[in-house]
Scaffold this motif. Structure first.
Motif, mmCIF file in Angstrom:
data_model
loop_
_atom_site.group_PDB
_atom_site.id
_atom_site.type_symbol
_atom_site.label_atom_id
_atom_site.label_comp_id
_atom_site.label_asym_id
_atom_site.label_seq_id
_atom_site.Cartn_x
_atom_site.Cartn_y
_atom_site.Cartn_z
ATOM 1 N N SER A 9 -26.707 89.114 38.204
ATOM 2 C CA SER A 9 -26.177 87.857 37.834
ATOM 3 C C SER A 9 -25.640 87.368 39.107
ATOM 4 O O SER A 9 -25.367 85.996 39.041
ATOM 5 N N LEU A 38 -20.878 89.612 36.524
ATOM 6 C CA LEU A 38 -20.334 89.857 37.765
ATOM 7 C C LEU A 38 -19.179 90.667 37.512
ATOM 8 O O LEU A 38 -18.814 91.646 38.223
ATOM 9 N N SER A 39 -18.481 90.801 36.152
ATOM 10 C CA SER A 39 -17.392 91.688 35.732
ATOM 11 C C SER A 39 -18.038 93.134 35.758
ATOM 12 O O SER A 39 -17.345 94.131 36.125
ATOM 13 N N VAL A 72 -13.390 92.263 36.330
ATOM 14 C CA VAL A 72 -13.919 93.452 36.780
ATOM 15 C C VAL A 72 -13.185 94.523 36.813
ATOM 16 O O VAL A 72 -13.336 95.899 36.392
ATOM 17 N N VAL A 108 -13.554 86.435 37.022
ATOM 18 C CA VAL A 108 -14.107 87.416 37.340
ATOM 19 C C VAL A 108 -13.325 88.520 37.924
ATOM 20 O O VAL A 108 -13.566 90.044 37.457
ATOM 21 N N SER A 133 -11.277 85.663 30.594
ATOM 22 C CA SER A 133 -11.860 87.235 30.693
ATOM 23 C C SER A 133 -11.144 88.075 29.587
ATOM 24 O O SER A 133 -11.803 88.862 28.822
ATOM 25 N N ALA A 159 -22.189 84.658 34.901
ATOM 26 C CA ALA A 159 -21.043 84.499 35.996
ATOM 27 C C ALA A 159 -19.742 85.478 35.528
ATOM 28 O O ALA A 159 -18.918 86.093 36.227
ATOM 29 N N ILE A 160 -19.425 85.621 34.212
ATOM 30 C CA ILE A 160 -18.082 86.132 33.661
ATOM 31 C C ILE A 160 -18.624 87.755 33.429
ATOM 32 O O ILE A 160 -18.268 88.685 33.924
#
Lengths: 138, 185
Positions: B162, B155-156, A52, A48, B19, B151-152
């Motif tokens: 989410s 949230l990113s 981000v 995460v 990611s 979740a990936i």
């Protein structure tokens, strides 16, 4: 041809990552829901945080995808019921089978053929959601 | 190199790699969300004839099905050529807890005693796998995504919906693990 191959290759990479990270492990999911190891939280947390940063960078640099189209991120529909209720129902199934949708198929590839039963169940569940969709609070 | 890949990966390597998958798919002009495939598969099986939710242009999701096929192949490759000889490094506390539920720790990635046709044949096993799958399929579609989509990816992109979904994943997981497991195992 190459257009299709890249998705298969990305999928293969995903299958290997899911396997080597042990995110497909029923045991690891139990450990996570019992807060007895940092392992799964570390994986999700790292994914995460780096995610981000990656999304922020792509937006900032106004990146384009490989076909030259500007990259855009769609916002999720503003609501809370569907996310809380649906999420909770999925969470029950995640802990019970120890697998989320991706790992179900990765485990099948690992040779755990009983995952076919989970796949049939998940297709039934998806179908029943489609049937009841208009009667559920979203 | 192969020896390095074969070892169990530390959590930060795994997290970074996940990611990376999301980023690759974004650069392919797609978005990382695995459970959409379940809806696509229902449509392919003709569910659109009865329920309009499945009446959509599923061919646009062909790429995701290819990704799914790849993930099965990736699992096969890992199990056959990238497996470490070391048993899963599960915490002793979890091993003890599962022992109390009569689920022995065998060092494999999943408990082989449960993930077998013998267990499915007990009826209880069938109910667990079929029912568990049902909850996964119903819940992910209701929530509009699973671990990858919410979740990936979600949230990113700092999506509040989410975050609510992920909180739900944990409510469900904690209820199953701490309240329902003692009743069924």
């Amino acid at each position: 041809m190459m257009k299709s191959v890249k998705y298969i290759l990305a999928g293969i990479l995903f299958g290997i990552i899911m396997s080597k990270s042990e995110a497909i492990s029923w045991y690891r999911i139990q450990e996570m829901f019992r807060f007895q190891s940092f392992h799964m939280f570390g994986i999700i947390g790292t994914a995460v945080i780096t995610g981000v940063i990656a999304v922020w960078l792509m937006k900032k640099m106004k990146s384009h995808d490989i076909e030259g189209n500007p990259i855009s991120f769609t916002d999720k529909q503003k609501a809370w019921r569907r996310y809380l209720f649906g999420g909770t129902i999925f969470g029950l199934g995640w802990a019970l089978t120890g697998a989320c949708p991706g790992p179900v198929f990765v485990l099948l590839g690992q040779g755990y053929l009983v995952m076919i039963v989970v796949i049939i169940g998940s297709l039934l569940g998806t179908f029943v959601y489609g049937l009841l969709k208009n009667r559920l609070p979203h | 190199m192969l020896e390095l890949i074969k070892q169990p990966w530390p959590w930060y390597t795994s997290g970074l790699a996940i990611s990376f998958i999301m980023v690759i798919l974004v650069f392919f002009g797609k978005s990382f969300g695995f459970s959409s495939n379940l809806r696509t598969m229902c449509s392919m099986l003709g569910a659109g004839k009865w329920v309009s939710f499945f009446n959509f242009d599923w061919k646009a999701q062909r790429w995701n099905l290819l990704f799914l096929i790849g993930s099965v192949i990736g699992g096969f490759i890992s199990a056959n050529w990238l497996q470490s000889d070391a048993p899963l490094n599960l915490s002793q506390a979890t091993i003890d807890d599962l022992q109390k539920l009569n689920i022995p720790f065998d060092g494999n990635i999943v408990p082989s005693a449960l993930f077998s046709w013998d267990f499915v044949a007990t009826g209880k096993g069938l109910l667990i796998f079929l029912g568990g799958g049902f909850l996964i399929g119903f819940g992910t579609r209701y929530a509009g995504g699973c671990t990858s989509g919410h979740a990936i990816s979600g949230l990113s992109n700092l999506q509040v919906p989410s975050l609510i979904a992920v909180i739900g994943f944990f409510i469900g997981g904690l209820v199953m693990t701490h309240l329902i497991f003692p009743l069924i195992f």
